[in-house]
Design a protein around this motif. Sequence first.
Motif, mmCIF file in Angstrom:
data_model
loop_
_atom_site.group_PDB
_atom_site.id
_atom_site.type_symbol
_atom_site.label_atom_id
_atom_site.label_comp_id
_atom_site.label_asym_id
_atom_site.label_seq_id
_atom_site.Cartn_x
_atom_site.Cartn_y
_atom_site.Cartn_z
ATOM 1 N N UNK A 146 0.819 -1.209 0.000
ATOM 2 C CA UNK A 146 0.000 0.000 0.000
ATOM 3 C C UNK A 146 0.858 1.266 0.000
ATOM 4 N N UNK A 147 2.018 1.198 0.655
ATOM 5 C CA UNK A 147 2.849 2.394 0.814
ATOM 6 C C UNK A 147 3.272 2.998 -0.518
ATOM 7 N N UNK A 148 3.484 2.163 -1.552
ATOM 8 C CA UNK A 148 3.949 2.731 -2.812
ATOM 9 C C UNK A 148 2.840 3.507 -3.520
ATOM 10 N N UNK A 149 1.609 3.059 -3.377
ATOM 11 C CA UNK A 149 0.485 3.793 -3.967
ATOM 12 C C UNK A 149 0.287 5.122 -3.240
ATOM 13 N N UNK A 150 0.400 5.089 -1.929
ATOM 14 C CA UNK A 150 0.258 6.323 -1.154
ATOM 15 C C UNK A 150 1.388 7.297 -1.472
ATOM 16 N N UNK A 151 2.591 6.765 -1.649
ATOM 17 C CA UNK A 151 3.730 7.608 -2.013
ATOM 18 C C UNK A 151 3.493 8.266 -3.368
ATOM 19 N N UNK A 157 0.141 14.547 -6.260
ATOM 20 C CA UNK A 157 -1.088 15.258 -5.926
ATOM 21 C C UNK A 157 -2.337 14.592 -6.471
ATOM 22 N N UNK A 158 -2.399 13.270 -6.387
ATOM 23 C CA UNK A 158 -3.547 12.536 -6.910
ATOM 24 C C UNK A 158 -4.586 12.304 -5.826
ATOM 25 N N UNK A 159 -5.855 12.440 -6.186
ATOM 26 C CA UNK A 159 -6.935 12.033 -5.294
ATOM 27 C C UNK A 159 -7.196 10.547 -5.565
ATOM 28 N N UNK A 160 -6.985 9.673 -4.582
ATOM 29 C CA UNK A 160 -7.079 8.233 -4.845
ATOM 30 C C UNK A 160 -8.372 7.805 -5.526
ATOM 31 N N UNK A 175 -3.876 -4.240 -4.900
ATOM 32 C CA UNK A 175 -3.164 -3.334 -4.010
ATOM 33 C C UNK A 175 -3.593 -1.890 -4.208
ATOM 34 N N UNK A 176 -3.776 -1.496 -5.453
ATOM 35 C CA UNK A 176 -4.248 -0.143 -5.745
ATOM 36 C C UNK A 176 -5.654 0.074 -5.202
ATOM 37 N N UNK A 177 -6.506 -0.909 -5.391
ATOM 38 C CA UNK A 177 -7.881 -0.794 -4.890
ATOM 39 C C UNK A 177 -7.894 -0.699 -3.372
ATOM 40 N N UNK A 178 -7.003 -1.437 -2.705
ATOM 41 C CA UNK A 178 -6.922 -1.372 -1.240
ATOM 42 C C UNK A 178 -6.469 0.003 -0.774
ATOM 43 N N UNK A 179 -5.736 0.714 -1.638
ATOM 44 C CA UNK A 179 -5.286 2.068 -1.312
ATOM 45 C C UNK A 179 -6.322 3.121 -1.688
ATOM 46 N N UNK A 180 -7.493 2.667 -2.155
ATOM 47 C CA UNK A 180 -8.581 3.596 -2.468
ATOM 48 C C UNK A 180 -8.639 4.046 -3.911
#
Length: 203
Positions: A146-151, A157-160, A175-180
């Motif tokens: 998840x950390x890489x998607x959040x990074x 400046x992306x809105x998940x 993994x991307x879906x889990x990050x929203x």
Amino acid sequence: MSEIRHIVFDIGKVLIHYDPEIPYSRLIPDVEERRWFFDNVCTHEWNLEQDRGRAWEDAETALIALHPVHEDNIRAFRRHWHEMVPHAYEGSVAILEGLIDAGHDVTMLTNFASDTFEEARRRFTFLERPRGVTVSGEIRLIKPDRAIYEHHAESFGLEPAATLFIDDNALNVAGAQAAGWQAVQFVSTETLKEDLRRFGVEV
């Protein structure tokens, strides 16, 4: 469904072909011997650590210590890496460039060793066109964590919820879906076009 304002592409097997079998079919002609080598020596998990930031020299040294009789074929992995990425996928590259030309916000998020990514960027100039890229080997984070998607979202400046991610690997999509994020698995150019239209993105 949220309006998509950001589109994020994976690179390997989405924009660029990748197949270690290409050089090794010559280096280890016997099919069973080659399969054993990939299952037990230069494994996917071993290679993934270079995507996580481990230096090739360290990777080779550790593996040669375990399998000294395979030293030449271990060193061949990096030496012949350029053969493993013989061409881009024209269809998906055309989609990427079309989205950029239409004014969409396009970035890339990839599991890639830092040095081989620089080699790929020199060979495939379209990789310079998106607004930017997160390379796992440079930041020592890796999909599907998840950390890489959040990074990536924070860096660009992306809105998940307004972000659509495209990756060939189902685990990375999850993994991307889990990050929203919104996310789709790349299967083919035509399927990608249909997925983009389903999310309201005309191609």
